[in-house]
Design a protein around this motif. Structure first.
Motif, PDB file in Angstrom:
ATOM      1  N   VAL A  26       5.643-119.269  20.374  1.00  8.79           N
ATOM      2  CA  VAL A  26       4.251-118.978  19.532  1.00  8.79           C
ATOM      3  C   VAL A  26       3.455-117.878  20.313  1.00  8.79           C
ATOM      4  CG1 VAL A  26       3.869-121.114  18.645  1.00  8.79           C
ATOM      5  CG2 VAL A  26       3.141-120.518  20.755  1.00  8.79           C
ATOM      6  N   ALA A  27       2.562-117.010  19.874  1.00 11.80           N
ATOM      7  CA  ALA A  27       1.859-116.042  20.572  1.00 11.80           C
ATOM      8  C   ALA A  27       2.739-114.867  20.916  1.00 11.80           C
ATOM      9  CB  ALA A  27       0.795-116.576  21.379  1.00 11.80           C
ATOM     10  N   VAL A  28       3.654-114.410  19.992  1.00 17.14           N
ATOM     11  CA  VAL A  28       4.533-113.586  20.467  1.00 17.14           C
ATOM     12  C   VAL A  28       3.757-112.187  20.347  1.00 17.14           C
ATOM     13  CG1 VAL A  28       6.722-112.114  19.946  1.00 17.14           C
ATOM     14  CG2 VAL A  28       6.615-114.757  19.642  1.00 17.14           C
ATOM     15  N   ARG A  29       3.990-111.203  21.581  1.00 16.79           N
ATOM     16  CA  ARG A  29       3.468-109.987  21.701  1.00 16.79           C
ATOM     17  C   ARG A  29       4.421-109.054  22.112  1.00 16.79           C
ATOM     18  NH1 ARG A  29      -2.348-109.917  22.488  1.00 16.79           N
ATOM     19  NH2 ARG A  29      -3.270-112.002  22.208  1.00 16.79           N
ATOM     20  N   PHE A  30       4.296-107.621  21.609  1.00 16.50           N
ATOM     21  CA  PHE A  30       5.153-106.732  22.097  1.00 16.50           C
ATOM     22  C   PHE A  30       4.093-105.513  22.754  1.00 16.50           C
ATOM     23  CE2 PHE A  30       7.300-108.509  18.227  1.00 16.50           C
ATOM     24  CZ  PHE A  30       8.405-108.279  18.605  1.00 16.50           C
ATOM     25  N   ALA A  31       4.600-104.989  23.978  1.00 16.81           N
ATOM     26  CA  ALA A  31       4.161-104.117  24.665  1.00 16.81           C
ATOM     27  C   ALA A  31       5.074-102.841  24.718  1.00 16.81           C
ATOM     28  CB  ALA A  31       3.686-104.400  25.844  1.00 16.81           C
ATOM     29  N   THR A  32       4.490-101.632  24.843  1.00 13.19           N
ATOM     30  CA  THR A  32       5.478-100.397  24.913  1.00 13.19           C
ATOM     31  C   THR A  32       4.908 -99.560  25.801  1.00 13.19           C
ATOM     32  OG1 THR A  32       6.141-100.613  22.634  1.00 13.19           O
ATOM     33  CG2 THR A  32       6.661 -98.462  23.704  1.00 13.19           C
ATOM     34  N   SER A  33       5.590 -99.116  26.908  1.00 17.12           N
ATOM     35  CA  SER A  33       4.959 -98.035  27.894  1.00 17.12           C
ATOM     36  C   SER A  33       5.879 -97.040  28.053  1.00 17.12           C
ATOM     37  CB  SER A  33       4.634 -98.793  29.025  1.00 17.12           C
ATOM     38  OG  SER A  33       5.725 -99.315  29.797  1.00 17.12           O
ATOM     39  N   ALA A  34       5.421 -95.828  28.240  1.00  8.67           N
ATOM     40  CA  ALA A  34       6.188 -94.596  28.458  1.00  8.67           C
ATOM     41  C   ALA A  34       6.472 -94.495  29.924  1.00  8.67           C
ATOM     42  CB  ALA A  34       5.347 -93.382  28.157  1.00  8.67           C
ATOM     43  N   ILE A  35       7.759 -94.599  30.450  1.00  8.11           N
ATOM     44  CA  ILE A  35       8.470 -94.482  31.731  1.00  8.11           C
ATOM     45  C   ILE A  35       8.499 -93.012  32.167  1.00  8.11           C
ATOM     46  CG2 ILE A  35      10.246 -95.097  33.279  1.00  8.11           C
ATOM     47  CD1 ILE A  35      10.981 -97.353  31.257  1.00  8.11           C
ATOM     48  N   MET A  36       8.870 -92.187  31.494  1.00  4.76           N
ATOM     49  CA  MET A  36       8.770 -90.712  31.833  1.00  4.76           C
ATOM     50  C   MET A  36       8.947 -89.982  30.432  1.00  4.76           C
ATOM     51  SD  MET A  36      12.544 -89.931  33.473  1.00  4.76           S
ATOM     52  CE  MET A  36      13.150 -91.208  34.101  1.00  4.76           C
ATOM     53  N   GLN A  37       9.182 -88.598  30.295  1.00  6.25           N
ATOM     54  CA  GLN A  37       9.079 -88.042  29.180  1.00  6.25           C
ATOM     55  C   GLN A  37      10.332 -88.454  28.606  1.00  6.25           C
ATOM     56  OE1 GLN A  37       8.976 -83.769  29.576  1.00  6.25           O
ATOM     57  NE2 GLN A  37       8.975 -83.319  27.366  1.00  6.25           N
ATOM     58  N   SER A  38      10.534 -88.814  27.217  1.00  6.07           N
ATOM     59  CA  SER A  38      11.601 -89.021  26.553  1.00  6.07           C
ATOM     60  C   SER A  38      12.100 -90.535  26.943  1.00  6.07           C
ATOM     61  CB  SER A  38      12.671 -87.938  26.441  1.00  6.07           C
ATOM     62  OG  SER A  38      12.390 -86.706  26.097  1.00  6.07           O
ATOM     63  N   ALA A  39      11.421 -91.347  27.526  1.00  4.52           N
ATOM     64  CA  ALA A  39      12.103 -92.713  28.086  1.00  4.52           C
ATOM     65  C   ALA A  39      10.845 -93.574  27.959  1.00  4.52           C
ATOM     66  CB  ALA A  39      12.534 -92.613  29.232  1.00  4.52           C
ATOM     67  N   ALA A  40      10.958 -94.846  27.011  1.00  6.00           N
ATOM     68  CA  ALA A  40       9.925 -95.874  27.141  1.00  6.00           C
ATOM     69  C   ALA A  40      10.605 -97.157  27.267  1.00  6.00           C
ATOM     70  CB  ALA A  40       9.280 -95.723  25.695  1.00  6.00           C
ATOM     71  N   GLU A  41       9.743 -98.136  27.701  1.00  8.21           N
ATOM     72  CA  GLU A  41      10.302 -99.424  27.823  1.00  8.21           C
ATOM     73  C   GLU A  41       9.433-100.457  26.874  1.00  8.21           C
ATOM     74  OE1 GLU A  41       9.691-101.064  31.493  1.00  8.21           O
ATOM     75  OE2 GLU A  41       7.493-100.646  31.650  1.00  8.21           O
ATOM     76  N   ILE A  42      10.220-101.349  26.318  1.00  6.24           N
ATOM     77  CA  ILE A  42       9.444-102.443  25.262  1.00  6.24           C
ATOM     78  C   ILE A  42       9.816-103.615  25.878  1.00  6.24           C
ATOM     79  CG2 ILE A  42       9.671-103.492  23.072  1.00  6.24           C
ATOM     80  CD1 ILE A  42      10.846-100.849  22.065  1.00  6.24           C
ATOM     81  N   MET A  43       8.497-104.473  25.922  1.00  5.36           N
ATOM     82  CA  MET A  43       8.583-105.653  26.521  1.00  5.36           C
ATOM     83  C   MET A  43       7.996-106.609  25.311  1.00  5.36           C
ATOM     84  SD  MET A  43       6.800-104.771  30.088  1.00  5.36           S
ATOM     85  CE  MET A  43       5.684-103.509  29.272  1.00  5.36           C
ATOM     86  N   VAL A  44       8.611-107.960  25.408  1.00  4.02           N
ATOM     87  CA  VAL A  44       8.367-108.651  24.093  1.00  4.02           C
ATOM     88  C   VAL A  44       8.118-110.120  25.187  1.00  4.02           C
ATOM     89  CG1 VAL A  44      10.557-109.321  23.554  1.00  4.02           C
ATOM     90  CG2 VAL A  44       8.447-109.971  21.947  1.00  4.02           C
ATOM     91  N   TYR A  45       6.814-110.804  24.896  1.00  3.45           N
ATOM     92  CA  TYR A  45       6.514-112.064  25.620  1.00  3.45           C
ATOM     93  C   TYR A  45       6.048-112.979  24.606  1.00  3.45           C
ATOM     94  CZ  TYR A  45       2.178-109.794  26.496  1.00  3.45           C
ATOM     95  OH  TYR A  45       1.035-108.896  26.575  1.00  3.45           O
TER      96      TYR A  45
END
Length: 52
Positions: A26-45
C-alpha cells in the motif's frame, strides 16, 4: 527506457514484499532523480502488509 526502469523497480519491490510474506503493498510512491546529464534513477517504495 524510463518505462522499463519503472517496471524493473516495481518488480523488485513486489518480489521483496513476497519474500517477506506480504499480501499487498500500500501507499506506493515513485521518485525520480537526475544523477548526471542523460542519466536518472527511479525509486519505488511502499508499505508491505499482511492481512489477518
Amino acid at each position: 527506457m524510463m518505462d522499463a526502469a519503472r517496471d524493473i523497480a516495481t518488480d523488485r519491490m513486489i518480489r521483496q514484499a513476497e519474500e517477506m510474506g506480504a499480501d499487498a503493498i500500500v501507499a506506493v510512491r515513485f521518485a525520480t532523480s537526475a544523477i548526471m546529464q542523460s542519466a536518472a534513477e527511479i525509486m519505488v517504495y511502499g508499505t508491505a502488509v499482511k492481512f489477518r
